[in-house]
Design a protein around this motif. Structure first.
Motif, mmCIF file in Angstrom:
data_model
loop_
_atom_site.group_PDB
_atom_site.id
_atom_site.type_symbol
_atom_site.label_atom_id
_atom_site.label_comp_id
_atom_site.label_asym_id
_atom_site.label_seq_id
_atom_site.Cartn_x
_atom_site.Cartn_y
_atom_site.Cartn_z
ATOM 1 N N PHE A 1 0.813 -1.216 0.000
ATOM 2 C CA PHE A 1 0.000 0.000 0.000
ATOM 3 C C PHE A 1 0.848 1.269 0.000
ATOM 4 O O PHE A 1 0.401 2.311 -0.474
ATOM 5 N N GLN A 2 2.065 1.160 0.502
ATOM 6 C CA GLN A 2 2.972 2.318 0.449
ATOM 7 C C GLN A 2 3.238 2.697 -1.010
ATOM 8 O O GLN A 2 3.190 3.868 -1.395
ATOM 9 N N GLU A 3 3.489 1.668 -1.802
ATOM 10 C CA GLU A 3 3.772 1.891 -3.229
ATOM 11 C C GLU A 3 2.515 2.354 -3.972
ATOM 12 O O GLU A 3 2.552 3.305 -4.762
ATOM 13 N N LEU A 4 1.380 1.687 -3.684
ATOM 14 C CA LEU A 4 0.137 2.003 -4.396
ATOM 15 C C LEU A 4 -0.341 3.423 -4.087
ATOM 16 O O LEU A 4 -0.746 4.161 -4.987
ATOM 17 N N THR A 5 -0.279 3.811 -2.810
ATOM 18 C CA THR A 5 -0.766 5.148 -2.442
ATOM 19 C C THR A 5 0.144 6.245 -3.013
ATOM 20 O O THR A 5 -0.345 7.303 -3.410
ATOM 21 N N ALA A 6 1.445 5.972 -3.070
ATOM 22 C CA ALA A 6 2.366 6.951 -3.657
ATOM 23 C C ALA A 6 2.026 7.161 -5.136
ATOM 24 O O ALA A 6 2.037 8.291 -5.657
ATOM 25 N N GLN A 7 1.700 6.069 -5.797
ATOM 26 C CA GLN A 7 1.344 6.128 -7.221
ATOM 27 C C GLN A 7 0.052 6.951 -7.419
ATOM 28 O O GLN A 7 -0.039 7.779 -8.323
ATOM 29 N N ARG A 8 -0.955 6.719 -6.533
ATOM 30 C CA ARG A 8 -2.229 7.456 -6.651
ATOM 31 C C ARG A 8 -2.045 8.940 -6.305
ATOM 32 O O ARG A 8 -2.765 9.794 -6.806
ATOM 33 N N ARG A 9 -1.100 9.211 -5.408
ATOM 34 C CA ARG A 9 -0.819 10.608 -5.062
ATOM 35 C C ARG A 9 -0.274 11.336 -6.314
ATOM 36 O O ARG A 9 -0.647 12.460 -6.594
ATOM 37 N N ARG A 10 0.609 10.632 -7.054
ATOM 38 C CA ARG A 10 1.208 11.232 -8.255
ATOM 39 C C ARG A 10 0.201 11.349 -9.405
ATOM 40 O O ARG A 10 0.199 12.307 -10.152
ATOM 41 N N ASP A 11 -0.656 10.309 -9.501
ATOM 42 C CA ASP A 11 -1.547 10.238 -10.663
ATOM 43 C C ASP A 11 -2.940 9.785 -10.197
ATOM 44 O O ASP A 11 -3.328 8.634 -10.393
ATOM 45 N N PRO A 12 -3.702 10.692 -9.551
ATOM 46 C CA PRO A 12 -4.998 10.284 -8.992
ATOM 47 C C PRO A 12 -6.011 9.895 -10.055
ATOM 48 O O PRO A 12 -5.998 10.442 -11.168
ATOM 49 N N GLY A 13 -6.855 8.917 -9.679
ATOM 50 C CA GLY A 13 -7.924 8.482 -10.574
ATOM 51 C C GLY A 13 -9.274 8.744 -9.945
ATOM 52 O O GLY A 13 -9.459 9.715 -9.199
ATOM 53 N N ASP A 14 -10.232 7.826 -10.196
ATOM 54 C CA ASP A 14 -11.604 8.014 -9.723
ATOM 55 C C ASP A 14 -11.922 7.040 -8.585
ATOM 56 O O ASP A 14 -13.072 6.684 -8.381
ATOM 57 N N ASP A 15 -10.906 6.607 -7.848
ATOM 58 C CA ASP A 15 -11.087 5.580 -6.817
ATOM 59 C C ASP A 15 -11.011 6.205 -5.422
ATOM 60 O O ASP A 15 -10.689 7.383 -5.262
ATOM 61 N N LEU A 16 -11.282 5.372 -4.405
ATOM 62 C CA LEU A 16 -11.336 5.859 -3.026
ATOM 63 C C LEU A 16 -9.953 6.277 -2.521
ATOM 64 O O LEU A 16 -9.830 7.261 -1.781
ATOM 65 N N ILE A 17 -8.892 5.551 -2.891
ATOM 66 C CA ILE A 17 -7.540 5.941 -2.454
ATOM 67 C C ILE A 17 -7.184 7.312 -3.032
ATOM 68 O O ILE A 17 -6.646 8.180 -2.330
ATOM 69 N N SER A 18 -7.528 7.535 -4.294
ATOM 70 C CA SER A 18 -7.272 8.839 -4.907
ATOM 71 C C SER A 18 -8.084 9.935 -4.211
ATOM 72 O O SER A 18 -7.595 11.047 -3.994
ATOM 73 N N ALA A 19 -9.335 9.590 -3.854
ATOM 74 C CA ALA A 19 -10.179 10.562 -3.132
ATOM 75 C C ALA A 19 -9.542 10.916 -1.794
ATOM 76 O O ALA A 19 -9.544 12.079 -1.377
ATOM 77 N N LEU A 20 -8.984 9.905 -1.110
ATOM 78 C CA LEU A 20 -8.305 10.154 0.167
ATOM 79 C C LEU A 20 -7.025 10.963 -0.043
ATOM 80 O O LEU A 20 -6.703 11.854 0.743
ATOM 81 N N ALA A 21 -6.293 10.654 -1.111
ATOM 82 C CA ALA A 21 -5.021 11.329 -1.380
ATOM 83 C C ALA A 21 -5.224 12.803 -1.690
ATOM 84 O O ALA A 21 -4.354 13.634 -1.407
ATOM 85 N N ASP B 1 -9.094 19.524 3.921
ATOM 86 C CA ASP B 1 -9.945 20.210 4.881
ATOM 87 C C ASP B 1 -9.189 21.495 5.208
ATOM 88 O O ASP B 1 -8.284 21.496 6.043
ATOM 89 N N GLY B 2 -9.496 22.569 4.469
ATOM 90 C CA GLY B 2 -8.650 23.755 4.561
ATOM 91 C C GLY B 2 -7.298 23.429 3.948
ATOM 92 O O GLY B 2 -7.201 22.990 2.804
ATOM 93 N N ASP B 3 -6.243 23.579 4.731
ATOM 94 C CA ASP B 3 -4.893 23.239 4.253
ATOM 95 C C ASP B 3 -4.490 21.812 4.606
ATOM 96 O O ASP B 3 -3.392 21.366 4.272
ATOM 97 N N GLU B 4 -5.371 21.101 5.328
ATOM 98 C CA GLU B 4 -5.022 19.762 5.820
ATOM 99 C C GLU B 4 -5.175 18.709 4.725
ATOM 100 O O GLU B 4 -6.171 18.686 3.996
ATOM 101 N N ILE B 5 -4.184 17.826 4.619
ATOM 102 C CA ILE B 5 -4.312 16.619 3.794
ATOM 103 C C ILE B 5 -3.741 15.449 4.599
ATOM 104 O O ILE B 5 -3.074 15.652 5.620
ATOM 105 N N LEU B 6 -4.021 14.219 4.148
ATOM 106 C CA LEU B 6 -3.415 13.048 4.791
ATOM 107 C C LEU B 6 -1.942 12.995 4.397
ATOM 108 O O LEU B 6 -1.618 13.143 3.213
ATOM 109 N N ASN B 7 -1.040 12.752 5.369
ATOM 110 C CA ASN B 7 0.354 12.581 4.980
ATOM 111 C C ASN B 7 0.565 11.172 4.421
ATOM 112 O O ASN B 7 -0.354 10.343 4.436
ATOM 113 N N ASP B 8 1.766 10.878 3.917
ATOM 114 C CA ASP B 8 1.997 9.613 3.210
ATOM 115 C C ASP B 8 1.751 8.391 4.090
ATOM 116 O O ASP B 8 1.138 7.413 3.652
ATOM 117 N N LYS B 9 2.248 8.446 5.342
ATOM 118 C CA LYS B 9 2.049 7.306 6.249
ATOM 119 C C LYS B 9 0.570 7.109 6.559
ATOM 120 O O LYS B 9 0.053 5.987 6.579
#
Length: 401
Positions: free
Chosen positions: A194-214, A218-226
Motif C-alpha cells: 500500500f505504500q507503493e500504491l498510495t504513492a502512485q495514486r498521489r502522483r496520478d490520482p484516478g476516480d477511486d477511493l484511495i485517490s479521493a483520500l489522497a 480540509d482547509g490546508d489539511e491533507i493526509l500525509n503519506d504514512k
C-alpha cells in the motif's frame, strides 16, 4: 490484606453458531466491570460490558486509545493487528482531523455510486449461482467474493493482487500462537504494497477511493503519506473480511428463523430496519478489539479504575444490555430503540459503515428477491463455524432453492 477482584481467563473462543458467549453473558449480568486475562499481551485488563459504561469509555477523554501504542497490551491475536499510525489508535484532535478528511471519501454521492456498482456485482454473482444450481455454498458464491470485489474496485486494486491481499488480512486475524511469524510478515508485506500504491495514486490520482483520500482537503489539511498508506490498509482489511462474515451470519440467521424470513420477504421495504436489529443481535466478533488506557482514576459502575490501567469494552454485551434494550436476547425486526454498537461508538465508530450497510442491504435484498424459496441445504446444527479467527462466522453455508 485487601484481595483484588477475581481475574477471569478469557480466550473468547466460543463459536457455537450465533449463540451468545456464556462468559460474556455472565460478566454482563454479574460483573459488568471485570478483570480479565487474554491469550496474548502482558498483564491484565478491565472489561467493561454495560451499554452506558461502554459509551463512557469510548467518548470520555480520560480514556486514550493512543496510549496503547508501544505497549504489549492484552489482546486476542499473537501480533497486534493495528498499525501504530492508524486512525484506530489516535485520540482527538488528531483523529478528528483524519476522520474529517476520510469522511469526504464516504460522502453520500460516493456511497450511492458504490451502491450501483455493488448491485451490478451481486447480480453477476447470483447469475453464476443460479447457473451452478442447487446446492451451492453461499460463502463461496456470494459472501466471500462480493465484499472483496467491491472494496477492491472502490480502491481500484488490480485483480491479480486481490487474493494475495485477502490472504494477508486473514493471516493477521488468526488467533493461533504458531501464526505469529506469518502475521508479522503479512502485515509488513501488506504495508509495503500500500505504500507503493498510495504513492502512485498521489502522483496520478484516478476516480477511486484511495485517490479521493489522497486529494481530500480540509482547509490546508491533507493526509500525509504514512496516514494514507495505513488508511488504505485499514479500509481493505475492514472493508472485505468483516462484511463477508456478516453477509454469511445474516443469511444464516434468516434461514434458521422462518417467521422473520417470511416477514422480510413479504415486506422488503422493512429490510433496512430489520438489518439494524439483526446487526445488534448477532454476536459478530468473539471478544474484544483495541483497548484504551485510563489517563486518570475513573469510577465505572462502582468499580475504581486506576490511571494507567488497560480497559477493553465489549460492543457485543452492550448490544444485549437488558437495561438498554427491552427483551435484549430476543430478535425483534420491528424494534425501535437505541442505536446498536456493532460498528463501534464515539470517535472510533467505523468510517466505512455506510459502505458496509449498503453492501449488506443490496446483497440480502437481491438474494431474497432472486431466490424466494432459498433454504439451508443441511440441518443448522451441521453448519461448520470458524474456530481460529477473532470473528464468528460459518465456514461454509450450503443452500438450496
Amino acid at each position: 490484606m485487601e484481595r483484588g477482584p477475581t481475574v477471569h481467563h478469557c480466550p473468547f473462543d466460543y463459536a457455537e453458531g450465533i449463540e451468545f458467549d456464556p462468559t460474556l453473558r455472565h460478566l454482563l449480568t454479574e460483573e459488568p466491570v471485570a478483570r480479565i486475562k487474554l491469550p496474548y499481551g502482558e498483564g491484565e485488563a478491565w472489561l467493561v460490558t454495560r451499554y452506558d459504561d461502554v459509551r463512557t469509555v469510548t467518548t470520555d477523554r480520560r480514556f486514550s486509545r493512543h496510549a496503547v501504542v508501544g505497549r504489549d497490551f492484552p489482546r486476542m491475536t499473537p501480533e497486534p493487528i493495528v498499525q501504530d499510525e492508524a486512525i484506530n489508535v489516535m485520540d482527538p484532535p488528531a483523529s478528528s482531523r483524519l476522520r474529517s478528511l476520510v469522511s469526504k471519501a464516504f460522502a453520500p454521492r460516493h456511497v450511492e455510486r458504490m451502491r450501483v456498482r455493488t448491485r451490478h456485482v451481486v447480480d453477476e454473482l447470483l447469475d453464476r449461482m443460479a447457473e451452478h444450481g442447487p446446492p451451492a455454498d453461499l460463502m463461496e458464491s456470494l459472501a466471500s467474493p462480493l465484499p472483496l470485489t467491491t472494496i477492491c474496485e472502490v480502491l481500484d486494486i488490480p485483480e491479480e493482487d486481490r487474493n494475495r491481499l485477502r490472504g494477508h488480512a486473514r493471516t493477521m486475524m488468526n488467533t493461533g500462537l504458531d501464526n505469529r511469524d506469518n502475521a508479522v510478515r503479512a502485515k509488513a508485506d501488506m504495508r509495503a504494497y500500500f505504500q507503493e500504491l498510495t504513492a502512485q495514486r498521489r502522483r496520478d490520482p484516478g476516480d477511486d477511493l484511495i485517490s479521493a483520500l489522497a486529494t481530500a482537503r480540509d482547509g490546508d489539511e491533507i493526509l500525509n503519506d504514512k496516514e494514507l498508506t495505513v488508511m488504505a490498509m485499514v479500509l481493505l482489511i475492514t472493508g472485505q473480511d468483516t462484511t463477508t462474515y456478516e453477509i454469511a451470519n445474516l443469511s444464516y440467521l434468516l434461514l434458521t428463523r422462518p417467521a422473520e424470513l417470511a416477514m422480510v420477504r413479504e415486506r422488503p421495504d422493512m429490510l433496512p430496519q430489520a438489518l439494524q436489529e439483526m446487526l445488534r443481535f448477532i454476536p459478530f466478533r468473539k471478544g474484544v478489539g483495541i483497548p484504551r488506557v485510563a489517563l486518570e482514576d475513573v469510577e465505572l459502575s462502582g468499580v475504581q479504575i486506576r490511571a494507567g490501567d488497560i480497559v477493553h469494552v465489549s460492543y457485543l454485551t452492550a448490544n444485549r444490555d437488558p437495561e438498554k434494550f427491552e427483551r435484549a436476547d430476543e430478535l425483534d425486526l420491528e424494534r425501535q430503540g437505541p442505536n446498536h454498537m456493532t460498528f463501534g461508538w464515539g470517535g472510533h465508530h467505523c468510517l466505512g459503515a455506510p459502505l458496509a450497510i449498503t453492501e449488506l442491504e443490496v446483497a440480502l435484498g437481491a438474494l431474497l428477491e432472486r431466490f424466494p424459496d432459498l433454504r439451508l441445504a443441511k440441518p443448522a446444527d451441521e453448519v461448520p463455524w470458524n474456530k481460529t479467527a477473532i470473528w464468528r462466522y460459518p465456514v461454509e453455508l450450503p443452500v438450496a432453492w
